[in-house]
Design a protein around this motif. Structure first.
Motif, mmCIF file in Angstrom:
data_model
loop_
_atom_site.group_PDB
_atom_site.id
_atom_site.type_symbol
_atom_site.label_atom_id
_atom_site.label_comp_id
_atom_site.label_asym_id
_atom_site.label_seq_id
_atom_site.Cartn_x
_atom_site.Cartn_y
_atom_site.Cartn_z
ATOM 1 N N TRP A 88 0.837 -1.198 0.000
ATOM 2 C CA TRP A 88 0.000 0.000 0.000
ATOM 3 C C TRP A 88 0.875 1.252 0.000
ATOM 4 O O TRP A 88 0.517 2.273 -0.569
ATOM 5 C CB TRP A 88 -0.876 -0.075 1.248
ATOM 6 C CG TRP A 88 -1.727 1.071 1.590
ATOM 7 C CD1 TRP A 88 -1.431 2.091 2.453
ATOM 8 C CD2 TRP A 88 -3.055 1.326 1.147
ATOM 9 N NE1 TRP A 88 -2.482 2.955 2.560
ATOM 10 C CE2 TRP A 88 -3.497 2.507 1.774
ATOM 11 C CE3 TRP A 88 -3.926 0.668 0.269
ATOM 12 C CZ2 TRP A 88 -4.762 3.040 1.565
ATOM 13 C CZ3 TRP A 88 -5.188 1.213 0.067
ATOM 14 C CH2 TRP A 88 -5.586 2.380 0.697
ATOM 15 N N SER A 89 2.021 1.151 0.672
ATOM 16 C CA SER A 89 2.858 2.339 0.853
ATOM 17 C C SER A 89 3.908 2.540 -0.215
ATOM 18 O O SER A 89 4.592 3.543 -0.202
ATOM 19 C CB SER A 89 3.622 2.263 2.175
ATOM 20 O OG SER A 89 2.876 1.646 3.150
ATOM 21 N N LEU A 113 6.240 3.495 -3.168
ATOM 22 C CA LEU A 113 6.218 4.686 -4.016
ATOM 23 C C LEU A 113 7.040 4.568 -5.288
ATOM 24 O O LEU A 113 6.561 4.818 -6.384
ATOM 25 C CB LEU A 113 6.724 5.886 -3.202
ATOM 26 C CG LEU A 113 6.848 7.200 -3.974
ATOM 27 C CD1 LEU A 113 5.506 7.694 -4.425
ATOM 28 C CD2 LEU A 113 7.518 8.257 -3.114
ATOM 29 N N MET A 147 5.701 4.874 -9.070
ATOM 30 C CA MET A 147 5.939 6.079 -9.859
ATOM 31 C C MET A 147 6.507 5.732 -11.221
ATOM 32 O O MET A 147 6.186 6.334 -12.226
ATOM 33 C CB MET A 147 6.944 6.995 -9.130
ATOM 34 C CG MET A 147 6.282 8.221 -8.636
ATOM 35 S SD MET A 147 7.238 9.463 -7.772
ATOM 36 C CE MET A 147 8.905 9.202 -8.002
ATOM 37 N N PRO A 194 0.271 6.776 -2.798
ATOM 38 C CA PRO A 194 1.551 7.480 -2.628
ATOM 39 C C PRO A 194 1.875 8.377 -3.814
ATOM 40 O O PRO A 194 2.444 9.453 -3.639
ATOM 41 C CB PRO A 194 2.562 6.341 -2.510
ATOM 42 C CG PRO A 194 1.794 5.186 -2.010
ATOM 43 C CD PRO A 194 0.438 5.326 -2.611
ATOM 44 N N LEU A 212 -0.048 11.623 -3.499
ATOM 45 C CA LEU A 212 0.567 12.510 -2.527
ATOM 46 C C LEU A 212 1.807 13.141 -3.101
ATOM 47 O O LEU A 212 2.084 14.308 -2.901
ATOM 48 C CB LEU A 212 0.939 11.715 -1.280
ATOM 49 C CG LEU A 212 -0.224 11.428 -0.357
ATOM 50 C CD1 LEU A 212 0.169 10.389 0.643
ATOM 51 C CD2 LEU A 212 -0.646 12.702 0.325
ATOM 52 N N ASN A 213 2.560 12.345 -3.846
ATOM 53 C CA ASN A 213 3.813 12.849 -4.371
ATOM 54 C C ASN A 213 3.607 13.973 -5.363
ATOM 55 O O ASN A 213 4.494 14.771 -5.584
ATOM 56 C CB ASN A 213 4.590 11.708 -5.023
ATOM 57 C CG ASN A 213 5.996 12.120 -5.350
ATOM 58 O OD1 ASN A 213 6.665 12.727 -4.540
ATOM 59 N ND2 ASN A 213 6.441 11.817 -6.546
#
Lengths: 487, 307, 286
Positions: free
Chosen positions: C217-218, C220, C224, C235, C238-239
């Motif tokens: 889930w976390s 990144l 990306m 993530p 948020l980024n």
């Protein structure tokens, strides 16, 4: 035999006579660029038998708010709408590069800066638009000062210019006009305070107007603002370097930044930072603009959209109290040289892997037409800046930006230099940025910082291919201003 | 299931390989080609701006020599190991201390344990963003510090060279002490009673029991914690990317950040590939040592017959 | 004060300090999600919003119809929320099933050799950045870029090492004798798995699933790299606001953060007790 050659002749003549007619038939009807864009788009939709189409657009998040209105208008007129794919403004490059590898067509067009143009063209991502421009006839002629050149590379046009990001200087005239200030200033520095002509004068103004009445170490009023953050700071140094008469490279691509001009410019750059808020090292537009508009600083050198923030009827505390200035400069060989920098500047690019490149182009032409761009640059949340001669006289733009600012802005455009727009630009700029910031933090001396940058630049040039870089640099020369000061 | 099929699957030889086939297949199909591609790319001099990678010139070890001569790369490697060298021991000490305090049942222990495990559950990106909000000049963190210090404290956590490094380390410690805490709690809970009881019977003091009996028995647990945490600490990407983007200057540019930049912003893929391989070599050395330690500790446990 | 009180104080003081340190950022984030923009950056900072509002959650969760809202699609987290949930759950589930089966196979039959778990663990030690670039090229060729399958497969591969290690401990606790007895009485291997091993390791399975779920889930970096417009996870969303020079819309970001965090915190509460056992990595003695 004779009848055969006569037939051939007839055919040839027919072709000669008819081709302009045919070509004209290919040109899109419409009195203005935006009309032509709409008509072109409608024709495209018809030819593909579509009634509605969604294009994917990669966009810096900071731009979206000011642009969606026009996108919606275009959609209403043509059926071509936009899905936004928002990315942080400094990550557009990485995403575009990734797409250049992936070739997936996941976005049809995007807004990007001119720095990445050479690299992205070489990577095969950007589609040249000369063919479509010939049919649609966008308003290139109205764009000032050859900004259009920034969208060209190796003789082809790739980007539609949409944002005149040449910097402007803003000072608070209410603070100068406050009782007693003018006299005090003149007594200390010997000249009447106002728009500074040189960086030294700006330094003096900043020194004078940094006020810490309670002695807390945290000034209540800061004398100056510019950007000093990672990814931005180097541009403000580059501006000062240009004003010193410096050029980043000579004709053999030898870096010239570590010479006298560069070091002095860097020293001045560092000295001025004294009068800026300490957090400026982590700020960009979203932080700097509200800070200035909140009345916390005397002066700022930044993008012209500051005018919108500073004159905002609700959000700004200093509306009407600003004076817009020509950018300062240095006296070189007895003459004043003012230089502004095209510190960003947004171009609309069409992806080579898009399935509907023509549709994307029409939308781009729409957004960069005189009428629509006037609306875009005057919107309340806009970060698009005026770049066309027609903007100077458009009442909407004047209202949003003030006449004074517009005039100054377009004068600044006459002395605006481009950033380093050659292949590998991102790399050159990143190493410059890193070293400039380290000098700012005191980790390196200015000489050291620039020497290291020059050495790194040589390495980059050699790795990219010196001959090619020399050509690219030569091709960029026409984009540089020839005047020392605006008329 | 048809009878023949089920009987075939029942055979031990077939049964035991059933899960292995998909797993190994996954690794082979997914990771192996990438590893090979990585090696191949590093032997080229390819940039994304130079056309297709299969046309790029084969230049052998050039990219590696470039990488080894790249000061910024070497600094990034050193910096990353430096971060880990500070963050991991801090996490170990804090986690161990907290676990010790929570060892015996007391009122409210459950609450503490629950709270201490929370940071581990949070998306690191959220942590990054959250801390960037807390650490601004006029933010709550400086406010608290000011209250504690009795005078205004305005540390530029995100724009000062050293403070930014501390901020990144701080983010890692804040989030991952929870993990070391967990490992130590479970380790302490699993300590065998007999040796401890025996020592107490023989009149050893609390301290002596701790130092001479419990700590040695905890060595495998400590090994686990070290391996787990340092493994992840060397990879940090989220915090420096989100808090400072590698800045100010290059203060917080870890390997992951620099490689990201090299590959995607500068488009120098072959150089990034070469650097990745060098990194792999360095990390492999570390892995090798770590695994040997782990195996030794596990074996020792088995030999002591306490499994 | 009695000695006991002093001891109690000595114990509670540091615990309370760390509690404060742990909770403060979380508290601040949740509070910020209820603040309107005027309250985000004030001096002195406001630990409790003076004018609490739900506007951030509204902005973030509702589709929005005005043209202004249309452009702020980044803030709409319904899609990333769904994508994250789908990808993390699928990857973790498959990882748990395969990994547990593998752990069982290794424990009982020694398949793969004595060193297998260590070899697997070394996969986890490789920094993902190392494989990110070739992965893009590889995935493009396989047409897996920016797809759910692509990301799930990657997360599956990176979760398996943890699953295997954690399940090892739980499986070792199942007495072999029980299984032998069942087999003698005629149960098939699969029956043994389902009737004996599964119930006895249920706690372990749950813990392992939730642990790798949190990890996936976390994540990144790989997210990306391997996604574009089709897939987007929390993530990444948020980024988009986190390049140090991007607009800091603190309120909506805090709302996203809170929404992203709350489910895992709840899960964490539930599995807390079992986490202790799951983390013994085979070192827990009876």
């Amino acid at each position: 035999m004779r009848s055969a050659s006569r037939t051939i002749l007839t055919v040839l003549v027919a072709i000669l006579v008819l081709s302009p007619v045919v070509a004209a038939a290919q040109a899109v009807p419409g009195a203005t660029a935006d009309e032509r864009a709409i008509n072109g788009a409608k024709a495209y939709m018809k030819s593909k038998n579509l009634t509605s189409l969604k294009l994917n657009m990669m966009m810096p998040s900071i731009f979206t708010a000011g642009s969606t209105g026009e996108m919606a208008n275009f959609e209403k007129a043509t059926g071509i709408g936009v899905n936004y794919f928002e990315v942080g403004i400094l990550q557009i490059q990485a995403k575009a590069m990734s797409e250049a590898v992936a070739k997936s067509g996941s976005f049809d067009f995007w807004i990007g800066d001119p720095i990445s143009l050479p690299d992205l063209v070489e990577a095969g991502l950007v589609r040249p638009i000369d063919d479509l421009a010939a049919r649609g006839k966008p308003d290139f002629d109205d764009v000032v000062a050859g900004f259009v050149e920034q969208g060209r590379y190796k003789g082809k046009t790739y980007g539609m210019f949409g944002d005149g990001d040449n910097w402007i200087m803003v000072i608070r005239k209410d603070l100068i006009d406050a009782p007693g200030e003018k006299q005090k200033f003149k007594a200390k520095y010997g000249w009447e305070p106002g728009c500074p002509d040189t960086y030294e004068q700006w330094y003096q103004l900043a020194e004078f107007f940094t006020r810490d009445p309670k002695g807390t170490g945290v000034p209540e009023l800061y004398g100056a603002m510019g950007y000093r953050a990672r990814g931005w700071g180097w541009r403000w140094w580059l501006q000062q370097f240009y004003a010193k008469g410096g050029m980043p490279f000579d004709d053999t691509m030898k870096p010239l930044i570590a010479g006298k001009e560069g070091v002095e410019a860097l020293k001045d750059y560092i000295a001025l930072t004294k009068f800026m808020p300490k957090d400026i090292l982590g700020w960009a537009t979203p932080q700097a603009y509200p800070f200035f508009a909140g009345g916390n600083a005397f002066s700022i050198m930044t993008y012209p959209s500051i005018a919108i923030a500073a004159e905002h009827p609700e959000k700004s505390k200093i509306a009407g109290k600003n004076r817009y200035c020509l950018v300062p400069g240095y006296v070189v060989n007895g003459k004043l040289v003012r230089r502004s920098l095209q510190g960003f500047g947004n171009l609309l690019y069409v992806s080579n892997y898009s399935k509907h490149p023509e549709a994307a182009y029409w939308l781009a032409q729409y957004l960069t037409s005189k009428e629509v761009s006037a609306r875009l640059v005057s919107g309340p949340n806009s970060v698009w800046d005026p770049y066309m001669k027609s903007h100077l006289t458009d009442p909407r733009v004047i209202k949003a930006r003030t006449k004074e600012m517009l005039e100054v802005h377009l004068k600044n455009a006459q002395v605006t230099a481009p950033m380093i727009l050659i292949q590998g630009a991102v790399e050159y700029n990143d190493v410059l940025d890193q070293n400039v910031q380290e000098a700012l933090l005191g980790k390196l001396t200015p000489e050291d910082a620039l020497n290291r940058t020059a050495a790194a630049w040589e390495k980059i040039t050699n790795q990219l291919g010196r001959k090619q870089q020399i050509e690219g640099w030569k091709a960029l020369k026409p984009a540089f201003p020839t005047k020392n000061v605006p008329d | 299931m048809p009878g023949v099929m089920s009987r075939w699957l029942e055979r031990e030889r077939v049964f035991k390989w059933l899960p292995f086939v998909p797993v190994q297949g996954l690794f082979a199909l997914l990771l192996l080609p990438n590893a090979l591609l990585l090696v191949y790319l590093s032997l080229l001099s390819w940039r994304i701006t130079r056309g297709a990678w299969w046309n790029a010139p084969f230049t052998g070890l050039d990219s590696f020599l470039n990488a080894l001569g790249d000061e910024r790369f070497l600094w990034a490697v050193g910096r990353t190991f430096g971060f880990a060298a500070v963050a991991v021991p801090l996490e170990l000490l804090l986690g161990f201390g907290l676990a010790l305090l929570c060892r015996e049942p007391f009122r409210g222990r459950r609450v503490y344990t629950t709270v201490f495990l929370l940071p581990m559950m949070i998306v690191p990106a959220v942590v990054g963003y959250d801390l960037s909000m807390l650490l601004i000049d006029q933010g709550p963190f400086n406010q608290v510090l000011s209250v504690l210090a009795g005078r205004p404290v305005t540390v530029r956590w995100l724009s000062d060279y050293t403070a930014a490094k501390l901020a990144v380390i701080g983010a890692d410690v804040w989030q991952w002490t929870a993990l070391t805490f967990l490992v130590f709690v479970s380790g302490l809970a699993g300590l065998p009673r007999d040796p401890i009881r025996a020592a107490r019977v023989m009149g050893a003091s609390r301290w002596q029991i701790f130092w001479h009996v419990e700590l040695p028995l905890l060595k495998p647990v400590i090994a686990i914690a070290v391996v787990l945490r340092s493994m992840e600490a060397l990879k940090i990407f989220d915090y420096p990317m989100l808090l400072t983007q590698g800045g100010p200057g290059n203060a917080t540019e870890t390997i992951a950040v620099y490689l990201w930049r090299m590959g995607w912003e500068f488009a120098r893929v072959s150089d990034a590939a070469a650097m990745s391989l060098i990194l792999l070599v360095v990390v492999s050395l570390y892995i090798f040592i770590a695994i040997r330690v782990l195996r030794r500790e596990r074996r020792r446990l088995a030999e002591e017959g306490v499994r | 004060m009695t000695r006991r009180t002093w001891l109690g104080l000595a114990r509670h003081a540091p615990l309370l300090v760390w509690t404060a340190i742990t909770l403060a950022p979380i508290y601040w984030m949740v509070m910020t999600s209820f603040k309107h923009s005027g309250e985000w950056v004030t001096w002195p900072p406001r630990w409790v919003p003076h004018e609490p509002t739900l506007i951030n959650y509204v902005k973030v969760l509702t589709p929005g119809t005005s043209t202004f809202e249309l452009g702020r699609q980044t803030l709409k987290i319904l899609k990333p929320l769904w994508d994250s949930l789908f990808i993390a759950t699928t990857a973790s589930l498959v990882a748990v099933v395969l990994g547990s089966a593998l752990a069982y196979s290794w424990t009982r039959f020694g398949t793969g050799g004595r060193r297998y778990p260590y070899n697997i663990l070394s996969i986890r030690m490789v920094p993902p950045i190392v494989i990110a670039v070739p992965f893009v090229v590889y995935y493009v060729t396989l047409r897996l870029l920016d797809t759910y399958t692509g990301l799930i497969l990657v997360y599956l591969a990176t979760s398996l090492p943890y699953v295997i290690w954690m399940m090892l401990a739980f499986i070792e606790e199942v007495p072999v004798e029980l299984e032998h007895a069942a087999r003698v009485m005629g149960a098939s291997r699969f029956r043994v798995l389902g009737r004996i091993v599964l119930p006895l390791t249920a706690a372990g399975l749950v813990v392992t699933f939730l642990f790798v779920f949190i990890l996936n889930w976390s994540e990144l970096l790989l997210a990306m790299t391997l996604t574009n417009t089709e897939v987007s996870t929390i993530p990444i969303t948020l980024n988009k606001f986190q390049s140090a020079n991007e607009g800091r819309d603190y309120g909506p970001q805090a709302a996203i953060g809170t929404i992203a965090t709350l489910p895992v915190i709840v899960l964490g509460f539930l599995i807390q007790k079992h986490l202790v056992r799951g983390f013994s990595f085979g070192l827990l003695r009876k």
